[in-house]
Design a protein around this motif. Structure first.
Motif, PDB file in Angstrom:
ATOM      1  N   MET A  27       0.522  -1.002  -0.036  1.00 14.98           N
ATOM      2  CA  MET A  27      -0.482   0.132  -0.172  1.00 14.98           C
ATOM      3  C   MET A  27       0.557   1.392  -0.155  1.00 14.98           C
ATOM      4  N   ARG A  28       1.821   1.664   0.699  1.00 15.97           N
ATOM      5  CA  ARG A  28       2.538   2.292   0.785  1.00 15.97           C
ATOM      6  C   ARG A  28       3.892   2.712  -0.040  1.00 15.97           C
ATOM      7  N   ARG A  29       3.709   1.564  -1.815  1.00 17.69           N
ATOM      8  CA  ARG A  29       4.542   2.118  -2.642  1.00 17.69           C
ATOM      9  C   ARG A  29       3.841   2.834  -3.346  1.00 17.69           C
ATOM     10  N   LEU A  30       2.478   2.023  -3.164  1.00 17.32           N
ATOM     11  CA  LEU A  30       0.877   2.564  -4.326  1.00 17.32           C
ATOM     12  C   LEU A  30       0.610   3.906  -3.876  1.00 17.32           C
ATOM     13  N   ILE A  31       0.706   4.686  -2.414  1.00 20.84           N
ATOM     14  CA  ILE A  31       0.956   5.677  -2.403  1.00 20.84           C
ATOM     15  C   ILE A  31       2.047   6.709  -2.830  1.00 20.84           C
ATOM     16  N   ALA A  32       3.325   6.217  -2.804  1.00 15.48           N
ATOM     17  CA  ALA A  32       4.304   6.915  -3.355  1.00 15.48           C
ATOM     18  C   ALA A  32       4.267   6.991  -4.974  1.00 15.48           C
ATOM     19  N   GLN A  33       3.990   5.848  -5.516  1.00 21.48           N
ATOM     20  CA  GLN A  33       4.114   5.945  -7.105  1.00 21.48           C
ATOM     21  C   GLN A  33       2.580   7.253  -7.391  1.00 21.48           C
ATOM     22  N   LEU A  34       1.299   6.864  -5.934  1.00 18.83           N
ATOM     23  CA  LEU A  34       0.381   8.117  -6.418  1.00 18.83           C
ATOM     24  C   LEU A  34       0.892   9.868  -6.627  1.00 18.83           C
ATOM     25  N   ALA A  35       1.868   9.693  -5.158  1.00 17.22           N
ATOM     26  CA  ALA A  35       2.485  11.202  -4.959  1.00 17.22           C
ATOM     27  C   ALA A  35       3.897  11.584  -6.220  1.00 17.22           C
ATOM     28  N   ARG A  36       5.031  10.515  -6.916  1.00 21.24           N
ATOM     29  CA  ARG A  36       5.571  10.375  -7.710  1.00 21.24           C
ATOM     30  C   ARG A  36       4.316  11.463  -9.232  1.00 21.24           C
ATOM     31  N   PHE A  37       2.765  10.129  -9.285  1.00 18.55           N
ATOM     32  CA  PHE A  37       2.468  10.398 -10.088  1.00 18.55           C
ATOM     33  C   PHE A  37       2.032  12.503 -10.311  1.00 18.55           C
ATOM     34  N   GLY A  38       1.581  12.301  -8.854  1.00 19.21           N
ATOM     35  CA  GLY A  38       0.933  13.713  -9.134  1.00 19.21           C
ATOM     36  C   GLY A  38       1.624  14.982  -9.175  1.00 19.21           C
ATOM     37  N   ILE A  39       3.475  14.681  -8.713  1.00 21.24           N
ATOM     38  CA  ILE A  39       4.733  15.448  -8.872  1.00 21.24           C
ATOM     39  C   ILE A  39       4.468  15.705 -10.088  1.00 21.24           C
ATOM     40  N   VAL A  40       4.299  14.564 -11.246  1.00 18.20           N
ATOM     41  CA  VAL A  40       5.104  14.412 -12.695  1.00 18.20           C
ATOM     42  C   VAL A  40       3.616  15.962 -13.643  1.00 18.20           C
ATOM     43  N   GLY A  41       2.852  14.910 -12.681  1.00 19.93           N
ATOM     44  CA  GLY A  41       1.298  15.954 -12.704  1.00 19.93           C
ATOM     45  C   GLY A  41       0.731  17.267 -12.681  1.00 19.93           C
ATOM     46  N   ALA A  42       2.111  17.559 -11.668  1.00 19.30           N
ATOM     47  CA  ALA A  42       1.737  19.214 -11.877  1.00 19.30           C
ATOM     48  C   ALA A  42       3.180  20.049 -12.652  1.00 19.30           C
ATOM     49  N   VAL A  43       3.709  19.332 -12.768  1.00 13.73           N
ATOM     50  CA  VAL A  43       4.331  20.548 -13.705  1.00 13.73           C
ATOM     51  C   VAL A  43       4.686  20.161 -14.779  1.00 13.73           C
ATOM     52  N   GLY A  44       3.189  18.812 -15.456  1.00 15.76           N
ATOM     53  CA  GLY A  44       2.606  19.225 -16.722  1.00 15.76           C
ATOM     54  C   GLY A  44       1.200  19.702 -16.544  1.00 15.76           C
ATOM     55  N   THR A  62      -6.885  12.854 -14.764  1.00 12.54           N
ATOM     56  CA  THR A  62      -5.835  12.726 -14.594  1.00 12.54           C
ATOM     57  C   THR A  62      -6.766  11.235 -14.091  1.00 12.54           C
ATOM     58  N   ALA A  63      -7.606  11.281 -13.158  1.00 14.57           N
ATOM     59  CA  ALA A  63      -8.363   9.799 -13.245  1.00 14.57           C
ATOM     60  C   ALA A  63      -7.932   8.484 -13.919  1.00 14.57           C
ATOM     61  N   PHE A  64      -8.919   8.993 -15.172  1.00 14.58           N
ATOM     62  CA  PHE A  64      -8.973   7.928 -16.583  1.00 14.58           C
ATOM     63  C   PHE A  64      -7.791   7.516 -16.485  1.00 14.58           C
ATOM     64  N   ARG A  65      -6.296   8.430 -16.742  1.00 16.27           N
ATOM     65  CA  ARG A  65      -4.717   8.039 -17.426  1.00 16.27           C
ATOM     66  C   ARG A  65      -4.380   7.938 -16.120  1.00 16.27           C
ATOM     67  N   PHE A  66      -4.446   7.672 -14.669  1.00 16.76           N
ATOM     68  CA  PHE A  66      -3.474   7.017 -13.597  1.00 16.76           C
ATOM     69  C   PHE A  66      -3.489   5.692 -14.200  1.00 16.76           C
ATOM     70  N   TRP A  67      -5.013   5.813 -13.669  1.00  9.91           N
ATOM     71  CA  TRP A  67      -5.776   4.098 -13.773  1.00  9.91           C
ATOM     72  C   TRP A  67      -5.302   3.456 -14.938  1.00  9.91           C
ATOM     73  N   LEU A  68      -5.386   3.935 -16.649  1.00  8.20           N
ATOM     74  CA  LEU A  68      -4.640   3.328 -17.855  1.00  8.20           C
ATOM     75  C   LEU A  68      -3.961   3.102 -17.737  1.00  8.20           C
TER      76      LEU A  68
END
Length: 164
Positions: free
Chosen positions: A1-18, A125-131
Motif C-alpha cells: 500500500m505504501r508503494r502505491l501511495i508513493a507512486q500516486l505522489a510521484r504521479f501527482g508531482i509529474v502531473g503538477a509539472v505537466g 487524471t483519474a482516467f489516465r492514472f488508472w490506464l
C-alpha cells in the motif's frame, strides 16, 4: 500500500509539472495567436497544442520517475500507448471545455480555465492514472516483454521488475 501511495505522489508531482506546462502554453496561445477574437475556435486549438506539449513532459516524468521500475524496454511502444491514453485524457478536457465554451456560452478566460484545466484535468487524471497503471506500465506486461525479448526470467518484487 505504501508503494502505491508513493507512486500516486510521484504521479501527482509529474502531473503538477505537466499542469503548469499545459496551463502556461494554453494561456499564452489563448492570449496571442489563438485568441477567440482572432480565431473563433482558438481556445480549442490552444488546448490541443498545450496538451500535446504536456503529454511529452508527462511521459518523460512518468517513464523515468513514477513508473521507472515498470517501464518497458521498447520505449516507442510504451510511448505510443502512453499517447493513446493521454489523448483519451485530452478528449475529456476538450469535452469539458467544449461544453462550457461552445454549448453553455461561458467564454471568458476564467471559464475556459475552470472547465478545461480544472474539471477536465481532474476527470482526465483519474482516467489516465488508472490506464497507465493497468495497461501501459502494468508489471505483468513488463515481465512478459522482458521474457520475450531476451529469454530471461522476470519477477515482480515490490512494484519493481527484476530480471535474473
Amino acid at each position: 500500500m505504501r508503494r502505491l501511495i508513493a507512486q500516486l505522489a510521484r504521479f501527482g508531482i509529474v502531473g503538477a509539472v505537466g499542469f503548469v506546462v499545459d496551463l502556461t502554453v494554453f494561456n499564452a496561445l489563448r492570449a496571442t495567436v489563438l485568441s477567440p477574437e482572432e480565431v473563433h475556435s482558438g481556445p480549442f486549438w490552444a488546448k490541443v497544442c498545450s496538451t500535446i506539449v504536456a503529454i511529452f513532459v508527462n511521459w518523460m516524468g512518468n517513464r523515468y520517475w513514477t513508473f521507472r521500475h515498470q517501464r518497458r524496454s521498447v520505449a516507442a511502444k510504451e510511448g505510443v500507448e502512453f499517447v493513446v491514453v493521454s489523448l483519451g485524457g485530452m478528449a475529456i478536457s476538450l469535452g469539458c471545455l467544449g461544453i462550457s465554451h461552445y454549448a453553455l456560452g461561458f467564454t471568458s478566460a476564467l471559464a475556459d480555465n475552470i472547465s478545461g484545466n480544472v474539471i477536465g484535468l481532474v476527470l482526465g487524471t483519474a482516467f489516465r492514472f488508472w490506464l497507465y497503471k493497468v495497461w501501459v506500465y502494468h508489471p505483468d506486461r513488463v515481465a512478459r516483454e522482458g521474457e520475450a525479448t531476451d529469454g530471461a526470467v522476470a519477477d515482480t518484487v515490490d512494484d519493481r521488475t527484476v530480471t535474473r
